[in-house]
Design an enzyme around this catalytic site. Structure first.
Site, PDB file in Angstrom:
ATOM      1  N   ASP A 264      -5.459  -6.725   2.185  1.00 15.50           N
ATOM      2  CA  ASP A 264      -4.575  -5.570   2.349  1.00 15.50           C
ATOM      3  C   ASP A 264      -3.967  -5.092   1.031  1.00 15.50           C
ATOM      4  OD1 ASP A 264      -5.011  -6.143   4.985  1.00 15.50           O
ATOM      5  OD2 ASP A 264      -2.891  -6.155   5.562  1.00 15.50           O
ATOM      6  N   HIS A 405      -4.144 -10.570   0.563  1.00 11.04           N
ATOM      7  CA  HIS A 405      -3.801  -9.351  -0.176  1.00 11.04           C
ATOM      8  C   HIS A 405      -4.511  -9.361  -1.523  1.00 11.04           C
ATOM      9  CE1 HIS A 405      -0.582  -9.876   2.781  1.00 11.04           C
ATOM     10  NE2 HIS A 405      -0.442  -8.564   2.738  1.00 11.04           N
TER      11      HIS A 405
HETATM   12 NI    NI Z   1       0.492  -4.424   3.609  1.00 10.20          NI
END
Ligand code: NI
Length: 466
Positions: A264, A405
């Site tokens: 992400d 991430h």
């Molecule tokens: Ni996010």
């Protein structure tokens, strides 16, 4: 009254500007600030601002000790470039903060005199004290002619209220007031315009340069840096290598041990290295990109698409969708899809709501399947490669969706070992759509993992998944 006319400039005007995005999904903290190695003062004040805002927010929103849960509050800080020339740079920061029931945005513009790097403020844009007083008088006149502004609250126009002044393309001064600073909760953002002909005579030498740098911005070329060094990411040449590792289709995750790795908030500076690892490990994955980062690195999206990865929508401003109006949710998703389409000729096939915050309204407005996760590596929190590896390998079960991430170098460094560790346990890496199976994914529905297979015995010895 114009509510949003302080436009941002493309950050590519500053060759060495790095966008630093940090998130803390559990606390709903998301910051995106600038670091500029050639302007150390800018890096310093940007970092300080983020640190102060995050500390204040954490202090005001402490977790419930009895349950360990965090309050539904949100901090969203974003930096924008608003003026640039050889002599001047301006960074405007908007900080949205919500306590869960209501929220508002604060504005701040930091000015920098380049060449002898100094941090300056609004007052430095103006010449004598009389000029400054006259400017404030113009601000008062413009503001009070606006029926939405409660004039009483402006009688004392404290200097601290004027900490975000920019110039538009016509040279008018734009004064942004923090939400609710001019009247309690009743009015939204207020931008007051002071006409170019009024403001121009009041400016200091620096203010005149600042106005020019806003009206007709020019790129900042670093001495001694060639145009080649300015290119954002290496790796463009790689896209010419033979494409998708994926004549591999025909994977059936009902009978194979599959896992979907998801990344992400990017693409970020390390996404190219991550794509290298994923290609070496034959691991098609899913990237939930934000609109601004997709705009910044379209070449990374092109690589993702050509190397068999799936691209999902992670919204534009990374707000928690459950606190937005339907129109705002739609705009968050549509703007980001436009940017994704611009890069890879098709919109996102999936959506992941920031912070995992979603409800039936946001799910419906997504108009694609909504993808959550069942394995949280907490990589945003500890930024520790060992811990990311450990969580991803130990917590994954057949059908898992793993949250990571790609904006964190510690995560990118963990991926090669995650790939070999999970491969050793017999896992096949798939995109989210492959994981659930095209027939299983429906627009407007949310998924945290694939349906658990009925008989996992042949997959896990001992404890069987539910
Ligand atoms: Ni996010």
């Amino acid at each position: 009254m114009d509510r949003q006319n302080t436009d941002s400039l493309p950050i590519s005007l500053v060759p060495d500007l790095e966008v630093v995005a940090q998130s803390d999904e559990h606390r709903r903290i998301y910051t995106r600030h600038f670091e500029v190695p050639s302007v150390p003062e800018a890096t310093r004040v940007q970092r300080e601002l983020v640190k102060d805002e995050v500390e204040a927010f954490k202090g005001a929103n402490v977790p419930d000790v009895s349950t360990g849960t965090f309050p539904v509050a949100e901090l969203n800080l974003r930096s924008h470039l608003t003026a640039l020339s050889g002599q001047v740079m301006a960074i405007r920061v908007n900080t949205y903060e919500s306590s869960g029931t209501g929220g508002g945005t604060r504005y701040l513009t930091q000015w920098f005199a380049l060449g002898g790097p100094r941090v300056l403020g609004t007052r430095d844009l103006f010449d004598s004290d009389d000029d400054w007083a006259e400017f404030k008088e113009f601000v008062l006149q413009a503001a009070t002619s606006d029926t939405l502004v409660l004039t009483g609250s402006l009688r004392e126009l404290d200097d601290s209220l004027l900490d975000s002044v920019n110039f538009d393309a016509q040279g008018n001064a734009l004064v942004e007031f923090d939400d609710n600073s001019l009247g309690a909760g009743t009015i939204g953002p207020v931008t007051v315009t002071v006409a170019a002909e009024q403001v121009s005579a009041l400016l200091s030498d620096f203010g005149a340069l600042a106005r020019t740098a806003s009206m007709s911005p020019s790129p900042r070329i670093q001495p001694g840096q060639s145009q080649d060094a300015v290119a954002p990411e290496a790796g463009r040449s790689r896209s010419q290598e033979p494409g998708p590792p994926s004549s591999r289709r025909g994977i059936d995750c009902r009978t194979e041990k599959c896992v979907a790795l998801t990344f992400d908030d990017g693409p970020g500076p390390k996404t190219g290295a991550l794509l290298d690892s994923l290609r070496r490990g034959d691991a098609p994955s899913t990237f939930f990109v934000t609109g601004p980062n997709a705009m910044l690195r379209p070449d990374m999206l092109q690589r993702m698409a050509s190397e068999g990865h799936e691209i999902g929508n992670h919204t534009w401003n990374h707000r928690s969708l459950t606190s937005l109006s339907s129109a705002q949710i739609r705009s968050e998703i549509d703007r980001t899809n436009d940017m994704i389409s611009r890069a890879v000729n098709q919109p996102a096939t999936l959506m992941r709501p920031p912070f995992g915050a979603h409800n039936s309204i946001s799910d419906r407005l997504a108009s694609t399947p909504v993808i959550l996760w069942d394995v949280d590596t907490l990589d945003w929190k500890h930024r520790n490669t060992e811990k990311v590896v450990d969580a991803a390998i130990k917590q994954t079960r057949p059908g898992s969706i793993v949250l990571m991430h790609d904006i964190h170098p510690s995560t990118v460094a963990a991926v090669p070992r995650i790939l070999s560790g999970l491969k050793d346990k017999g896992y096949t890496f798939v995109t989210v759509t492959e994981l659930v199976g095209p027939a299983g994914l429906e627009a407007g529905e949310s998924y945290a993992h694939a349906p658990r297979p009925a008989k996992p015995d042949n997959w896990e010895t001992g404890k069987a998944g539910r």
